[in-house]
Design an enzyme around this catalytic site. Structure first.
Site, mmCIF file in Angstrom:
data_model
loop_
_atom_site.group_PDB
_atom_site.id
_atom_site.type_symbol
_atom_site.label_atom_id
_atom_site.label_comp_id
_atom_site.label_asym_id
_atom_site.label_seq_id
_atom_site.Cartn_x
_atom_site.Cartn_y
_atom_site.Cartn_z
ATOM 1 N N ASP A 109 -10.475 3.823 -1.768
ATOM 2 C CA ASP A 109 -11.125 2.771 -0.973
ATOM 3 C C ASP A 109 -12.631 2.658 -1.227
ATOM 4 O O ASP A 109 -13.334 3.656 -1.338
ATOM 5 C CB ASP A 109 -10.926 3.050 0.518
ATOM 6 C CG ASP A 109 -9.482 2.840 0.937
ATOM 7 O OD1 ASP A 109 -8.620 2.710 0.050
ATOM 8 O OD2 ASP A 109 -9.234 2.806 2.154
ATOM 9 N N GLY B 104 -4.829 3.341 -8.194
ATOM 10 C CA GLY B 104 -4.953 3.577 -9.635
ATOM 11 C C GLY B 104 -4.093 4.711 -10.164
ATOM 12 O O GLY B 104 -4.185 5.075 -11.343
ATOM 13 N N ASP C 141 0.830 -1.206 0.000
ATOM 14 C CA ASP C 141 0.000 0.000 0.000
ATOM 15 C C ASP C 141 0.873 1.269 0.000
ATOM 16 O O ASP C 141 1.652 1.497 0.929
ATOM 17 C CB ASP C 141 -0.898 -0.057 1.251
ATOM 18 C CG ASP C 141 -2.000 0.986 1.228
ATOM 19 O OD1 ASP C 141 -2.036 1.809 0.304
ATOM 20 O OD2 ASP C 141 -2.832 0.956 2.157
HETATM 21 C C1 GAL Z 1 -5.715 2.032 2.754
HETATM 22 C C2 GAL Z 1 -6.056 0.946 1.756
HETATM 23 C C3 GAL Z 1 -7.132 0.080 2.383
HETATM 24 C C4 GAL Z 1 -6.600 -0.516 3.676
HETATM 25 C C5 GAL Z 1 -6.128 0.600 4.614
HETATM 26 C C6 GAL Z 1 -5.460 0.052 5.873
HETATM 27 O O1 GAL Z 1 -4.723 2.851 2.216
HETATM 28 O O2 GAL Z 1 -6.491 1.497 0.552
HETATM 29 O O3 GAL Z 1 -7.511 -0.939 1.491
HETATM 30 O O4 GAL Z 1 -5.557 -1.396 3.379
HETATM 31 O O5 GAL Z 1 -5.208 1.445 3.947
HETATM 32 O O6 GAL Z 1 -5.035 1.094 6.707
#
Ligand code: GAL
Length: 401
Positions: free
Chosen positions: A224, A203, A154
């Site tokens: 998200d 993306g 991430d």
């Molecule tokens: C976001 C991600 C989510 C989840 C979250 C956890 O950046 O897009 O899917 O993983 O972090 O903190």
């Protein structure tokens, strides 16, 4: 001349084989780790950071007892919230809620399932926990030693590094992002353990164009998801036009499922599940598997819709045509079949017409409704059906005898 041609064809084939087997081709890791979109479950959508070893074991058990495993769900993925501190030797430790990750991985494997984990290329995850920046090889090795089979990576705080190091030059910033994903991809390859690489960078930079080249087996196409019809559809329908970028070992990922989390009506959840199957999206459930209603089970365990998602041809579907908020999508399937879905994004029931020539179907079609589980007979030319508010009718078409 003829011999030379044959020889050069054989050499080209051998080279292609070598590149695929060695991973040099850049399409995913060296083996087909995700010939069809990955299926599983993740902690994030329902539990967020309230996770522990005991919770993951209970969900693992429920994955088996609920029939999810038999339906094809295989990954048990721990998302953000497991990370503790890095020690003086650079070793990243889990929080005390995860006393022994290797033992947890062994437990998941003992049930015939696979183990997924989460980190990122920045110094910190989006939640401010420690991530892998500067420790990519060390972390990859540790994950492999725990038996990890799937890594979600991430972007989060790496964006600040991109900004600082690129001085605002977008091309430079994109190159830094690509290099960061490639770095972890190489680190995973070096472990020798097959690990599905799940890219999460929302993306940015049209990731679908370069994701396979840096080893991505799946990449998020958006920000998200949340448990609402509005957010789910804005993400899902926005994938129109991206079908050509998906295929075996490299999939578009519109984010994990919200089915069973309570924020959508059954019709809306059927739309969610149908749309994800049409998109050849990963089916990673995000609900509490120990508390599934019959309604939720009938959606997540709909084997006919899952078969569309997992179709071996691996060609994603796309929007065929739309009349305002009424959308008709089509997906070619193995053996000449086709899945079609008629989505009603309006607030009341509406009749939608499937026009066979407009989805590229020639001649008559034997049709089966994948939600009522009934054959509906032979269609010629068109088929008009009432579709409820925010609902879907999804059919599988086969050549009429
Ligand atoms: C976001 C991600 C989510 C989840 C979250 C956890 O950046 O897009 O899917 O993983 O972090 O903190």
């Amino acid at each position: 001349m003829w011999v030379m041609k044959r020889l050069s064809a054989a050499l080209t084939l051998l080279l292609a084989l070598y590149l695929t087997v060695s991973g040099v081709s850049g399409f995913g890791q060296e083996k087909m780790l995700a010939p069809t979109p990955p299926m599983g479950w993740s902690t994030w959508n329902h539990f967020h950071h309230a996770i522990s070893d005991a919770l993951v074991r209970a969900q693992t058990d429920a994955m088996v007892s609920s029939g999810m495993k038999d339906a094809g769900y295989v990954y048990v993925n721990i998302d953000g919230g497991w990370e503790g501190e890095r020690d003086a030797n650079g070793v990243l430790h889990p929080t005390s809620a995860f006393p022994d990750m290797k033992a947890l991985g062994d437990y998941i494997h003992s049930k015939g399932l696979k183990f997924g984990l989460y980190t990122g290329p920045g110094p910190r995850t989006c939640a401010g926990a420690v991530a892998s920046y500067g420790h990519e090889e060390q972390d990859a090795k540790m994950f492999a030693s725990w038996g990890v089979d799937f890594l979600k990576y991430d972007l989060c705080s790496y964006r600040e590094i991109m900004k600082a190091q690129s001085g605002g030059d977008i091309a430079k910033s994109d190159d830094l992002m690509k290099a960061a994903y490639e770095k972890m991809h190489r680190a995973l390859l070096a472990t020798g353990r097959p690990i599905v690489f799940s890219m999460c960078q929302y993306g940015l930079g049209s990731v679908w164009e370069w994701g396979p080249g840096v080893g991505g087996n799946l990449w998020r196409t958006s920000g998200d998801i949340s448990d609402s019809y509005g957010r789910m559809t804005s993400i899902g329908f926005r994938e129109a036009g991206l079908s050509k970028y998906a295929g075996p070992n490299h999939w578009n990922d519109p984010d994990f499922l919200e089915v069973g989390n309570g924020g959508m009506s059954p019709d809306e959840e059927r739309t969610h599940f149908s749309l994800w199957a049409m998109l050849a999206a990963p089916l990673i459930a995000g609900n509490d598997l120990t508390q599934m209603s019959e309604e939720t089970r009938s959606i997540l365990l709909n084997k006919e819709v899952i078969a569309v998602d997992q179709d071996p041809l691996g060609k994603a579907g796309d929007r065929a045509y739309a009349e305002g908020p009424l959308e008709v999508w089509a997906r070619p399937l193995a053996g000449g079949d086709m899945a079609v879905a008629m989505f009603n994004r309006l607030n009341g029931t509406v009749r939608i017409t499937l026009r066979l020539p407009d989805v590229g179907w020639k001649g008559a079609a034997a049709a089966r409704d994948l939600w009522t589980h009934k054959d509906i007979g032979v269609l010629r030319g068109s088929y008009t059906v009432a579709v409820p508010r925010h609902g879907v009718v999804m059919l599988r078409l086969s050549r009429a005898q």
